[in-house]
Design a protein around this motif. Structure first.
Motif, short mmCIF file in Angstrom:
data_model
loop_
_atom_site.label_atom_id
_atom_site.label_comp_id
_atom_site.label_asym_id
_atom_site.label_seq_id
_atom_site.Cartn_x
_atom_site.Cartn_y
_atom_site.Cartn_z
N LYS A 167 49.30 44.45 44.97
CA LYS A 167 49.89 45.17 44.05
C LYS A 167 48.67 46.97 44.14
CE LYS A 167 47.24 42.74 40.73
NZ LYS A 167 46.36 42.21 39.06
N GLU A 184 46.45 49.65 43.64
CA GLU A 184 44.60 49.71 43.40
C GLU A 184 44.52 50.80 42.73
OE1 GLU A 184 42.14 46.56 44.57
OE2 GLU A 184 41.50 48.35 45.89
N ASP A 210 47.41 47.53 47.14
CA ASP A 210 46.65 45.87 48.03
C ASP A 210 47.07 44.76 47.84
OD1 ASP A 210 44.05 44.11 46.41
OD2 ASP A 210 44.75 43.98 48.17
N ILE A 211 47.11 44.78 49.70
CA ILE A 211 47.71 43.35 50.14
C ILE A 211 47.12 42.21 50.82
CG2 ILE A 211 50.45 44.50 51.18
CD1 ILE A 211 49.07 44.31 53.90
N ASP A 212 45.73 42.09 50.34
CA ASP A 212 45.27 41.02 50.07
C ASP A 212 44.36 40.72 51.92
OD1 ASP A 212 44.81 37.82 49.52
OD2 ASP A 212 43.62 39.26 49.24
N VAL A 213 44.20 41.59 52.52
CA VAL A 213 43.83 41.67 54.16
C VAL A 213 42.52 42.88 53.60
CG1 VAL A 213 45.86 41.24 54.93
CG2 VAL A 213 45.28 43.83 54.62
N ASN A 267 43.38 48.62 53.17
CA ASN A 267 44.31 48.32 51.39
C ASN A 267 45.43 49.18 52.43
OD1 ASN A 267 43.17 47.37 49.57
ND2 ASN A 267 41.99 49.33 49.58
N MET A 306 41.65 38.08 44.08
CA MET A 306 42.93 38.51 43.37
C MET A 306 43.31 38.65 41.95
SD MET A 306 46.65 40.45 43.96
CE MET A 306 46.17 41.73 45.96
N PRO A 346 38.16 37.26 56.22
CA PRO A 346 37.64 37.65 56.25
C PRO A 346 38.20 39.10 55.21
CG PRO A 346 38.68 37.77 58.60
CD PRO A 346 38.99 36.38 57.29
N LYS A 347 37.65 39.93 54.45
CA LYS A 347 37.72 40.83 53.29
C LYS A 347 36.80 42.11 53.27
CE LYS A 347 34.89 37.88 50.61
NZ LYS A 347 33.77 37.99 48.98
N LYS A 348 37.39 42.56 52.45
CA LYS A 348 37.12 44.30 52.29
C LYS A 348 35.17 43.84 52.51
CE LYS A 348 40.82 46.58 49.91
NZ LYS A 348 41.04 45.51 49.20
#
Lengths: 221, 264, 241
Positions: free
Chosen positions: A67, A69, A79-82, A85, B1, C53-55
């Motif tokens: 998506k 951003e 944003d690829i969900d990790v 970015n 999301m 894990p995430k931002k």
């Protein structure tokens, strides 16, 4: 190849110097030990753990869906969900883009299918040059765990092709777990979505393709 | 999301055909499961699941001085926490507006309907009254936390037993129940929220549907008698649609009540 | 084997001195989470959910070398007999931190720079040993979430009631007043016998403390078996025909 068993972090999978520690395992003395929760698999002495959960690891060449951003002066932040970015540079769009009309190509919040050209700890670079890449105009997006993607695609695409045939939908599976479904009727898209979720819930069983064929027969009645 | 525009558009298109992704009718609730007494140290408690939405409500009681403008009445306090446990959209920290609004809307429904007979919770006028605390927690957030919380609050209140109170020592003897229930009216004020998406009115949205909701009306009522109402989200609603909402509400209330009657 | 003999000490709930309360464990209890679990010792019930894990936000807290574990322990207001005002307390903040330290040694998060792994632990019902139940639930949830780990950790509380050591302290025992009163020792072990967390309050001689640690080691082995079983059984593989 030995039968798969469920292993937990820290568990000894096999013991012996002849075994090589593959993905998600490590050697501890003579033992090969699991580092993640999943299914252990041994093939020609190489031992690995197939995870059923966990975050997507971006790899060069992967197709991903993300998506938008942010729009910067040189491209789009996606944003690829990790954790990091991804970035789509202006130069990776297959036509000329006027810097003042970038949002006409891809606007904030738009979904895009792209390919990873470079992935390292610092950055993830994308391209939309090539067939099948670019902005998603309509359809449905389903999010699954990225570790289930191989099962949804199947050996040489056998599973995803089965779903496409049965539902008459166009489907693009992003390696990061986002799946785009586009069909003539919303019912068809919903059927494809349901099938995909069914596969993710049964992803660890053998003979899954047959199960899915039977499932379609039942659903279509 | 957050749900993508792509999926959001499909949800809206499908609604125009009178359909929803999970096959429900526009006025259907998802499957509801209710458990009473799930937390032993609470005076009363309930766990309510609507589809994958999961909410826990607990009732605690304590004795304190009454408010100066209600010297012979017990007190009610409703709080809610949208736990970060329940969704990646909730952060740790002081309550955000969603949490505050939820608590206050549930509070209004229970308070204004006079569901709890607060006059009967007076121990000594001007000196000692019971306070009823209703604390709401989300365990998994998949849309419509508010209605789930409302059901949970009712069930927890009905499940509650008043602890013994030692008048001499001025102490509440927690763990020793008096077998006395909280004095409640017969009527059951249920909070139900109706969402408007495009021209369609739906009830009990999933998180995906909630993401495309344009405006919502929450009504606390019992069999057509309304004691509280709140419009949320920023799109306007016509008077005509407001009437549609009110009519729909009566039918939905009856259907929902039938579903959960045996727990009340 | 520990030197602690079974003196026939009768605990108020009828347990033997080294008997753990009935334990329950389950994974996948919070569908939204990347991993989640429930763990209970008798009436003490904890649920844990993992996101990541995430931002990491705020950005200034990001670690460019490796991932960050962020553990939040919180008790529901009605989980105890006297209502806890909602919001963090000094106690819950301290428990959050020591629980984080209990788990960090087994996490392998070097490959997630700038990322955060959030572990949220909530106590639904409390009858002492809540931090231990929380750590057990958190370890399960982290494994369930596919986080790379060297091992699972297991946690239990050892008590000393007057002069008697007991395993898995209940609230009644936590409030023991006879003789020397109560000493409470929560401990967390890796399956290899390393201690990742230990706390103590009360009064105990060094010799008996060593015994307490041995008792904890034994108990944690039992807890580990349940955690392992729970993770394994949550995936049902069809045998090849």
């Amino acid at each position: 190849m030995t039968n798969r068993t469920v292993v937990i972090p820290g568990e000894v999978i096999v013991t012996g110097e002849k075994f090589l520690p593959g993905e998600n395992t490590e050697r501890k003395g003579k033992d090969v030990v699991a580092m993640r929760y999943g299914l252990s698999e041994e093939s020609n002495g190489l031992v690995k753990v197939i995870p059923l959960s966990g975050v997507y690891q971006p790899r060069k060449g992967n197709v991903v869906i993300g998506k938008v951003e942010n729009i910067t002066f040189s491209g789009w932040v996606v944003d690829i969900d990790v954790t990091e970015n991804a970035f789509l540079s202006l130069s990776e769009v297959p036509r000329y883009v006027n810097k003042n009309s970038m949002s006409e190509v891809l606007d904030m919040g738009d979904m895009v299918i792209a390919k990873i050209t470079e992935a390292n700890k610092k950055s993830i670079d994308l391209t939309i040059k090539g067939r099948g890449f670019g902005k998603i105009e309509e359809g449905m997006i389903v999010k699954i765990n990225s570790n289930k993607v191989p099962r949804v695609i199947g050996k040489e695409g056998s599973m995803i092709n089965l779903i496409k045939e049965e539902t008459k939908c166009e489907i693009t599976v992003g390696q990061n777990g986002f799946v785009w479904i586009f069909g003539e009727k919303i019912e068809n898209e919903l059927l494809a979505k349901k099938a995909i979720i069914f596969i993710t819930e049964k992803s660890y069983i053998d003979g899954l393709t047959d199960e899915v064929k039977k499932w379609f027969e039942k659903e279509k009645k | 999301m957050i749900t993508s525009n792509i999926t959001g558009n499909r949800i809206k298109e499908y609604l125009k055909l009178g359909k929803r992704f999970d096959g429900r009718n526009l006025d259907d609730f998802r499957e509801i499961s209710i458990e009473k007494g799930i937390s032993k140290n609470a005076e009363g408690s309930a766990r309510v699941k609507i589809g994958e939405t999961d909410v826990i409500v607990g009732v605690k009681m304590d004795v304190s001085e009454p408010y100066p403008d209600s010297l012979d009445k017990g007190n009610l306090m409703v709080t809610s926490e949208l736990l970060p446990l329940s969704s990646d959209r909730f952060e740790a920290g002081p309550p955000k507006i969603e949490s505050i609004e939820l608590a206050r809307v549930i509070d209004r429904c229970i308070r204004e309907s006079k569901f709890i007979e607060l006059e009967k919770l007076c121990i000594e006028k001007g000196e000692k009254v019971w306070t009823v605390f209703i604390d709401i927690y989300s365990i998994n957030a998949d849309g419509n936390l508010l209605d789930a919380a409302g059901i949970g609050a009712l069930v927890a209140l009905k499940d509650a037993k008043i602890p013994k109170y030692d008048k001499k020592e001025g102490k509440v003897l927690y763990g020793e129940h008096s077998n006395e229930r909280i004095p409640l009216k017969k009527e059951n004020p249920l909070t139900i929220t109706i969402h408007k998406i495009g021209e369609s009115l739906i009830v009990d949205p999933t998180r995906e549907e909630e993401d495309v909701s344009e405006t919502r009306i929450t009504i606390g009522s019992h069999k057509g008698v309304i004691s509280s109402m709140q419009k949320g989200n920023s799109k306007e609603i016509s008077e005509e649609d407001m009437h549609r909402v009110l009519e729909m509400m009566e039918d939905v209330w009856k259907k929902l009540f039938l579903k959960i009657e045996k727990f009340l | 084997m520990t030197k602690e003999k079974d003196t026939g000490f009768k605990r108020t709930d009828g347990r033997k001195f080294n008997q753990i309360r009935e334990m329950k464990a389950k994974v996948g209890v919070v569908p939204n989470a990347d991993g989640s679990a429930l763990f209970s010792f008798g009436d003490t019930v904890a649920i844990a959910a993992v996101y990541g894990p995430k931002k990491m936000h705020p950005q200034h807290m990001q670690n460019p070398e490796k991932g960050t574990l962020r553990y939040t322990y919180n008790m529901l207001s009605f989980s105890v007999t006297e209502r806890i005002k909602p919001g963090p307390s000094r106690r819950s903040q301290e428990i959050s931190k020591i629980s984080e330290w209990a788990i960090e040694p087994v996490l392998m998060i070097d490959n997630f720079p700038n990322a955060v792994i959030d572990v949220h632990v909530n106590i639904l019902q409390a009858n002492a040993s809540t931090r231990c139940a929380g750590i057990n639930a958190a370890a399960l949830a982290l494994a369930h979430a596919g986080i790379p780990m060297k091992n699972i950790v297991s946690s239990v509380s050892i008590g000393k009631l007057d002069k008697q050591l007991v395993v898995d302290v209940s609230k009644h025992e936590e409030d023991w007043e006879e003789g020397e009163g109560a000493t409470d020792i929560p401990i967390t072990f890796t399956p290899n016998g390393d201690i990742t967390h230990i706390q103590l309050d009360g009064k105990i001689e060094t010799k008996q403390l060593k015994e307490a640690i041995k008792l904890a080691r034994e108990a944690c082995k039992e807890i580990y078996e349940l955690q392992k079983k729970t993770l394994k059984e949550s995936i049902k593989i069809n045998e090849k025909k």
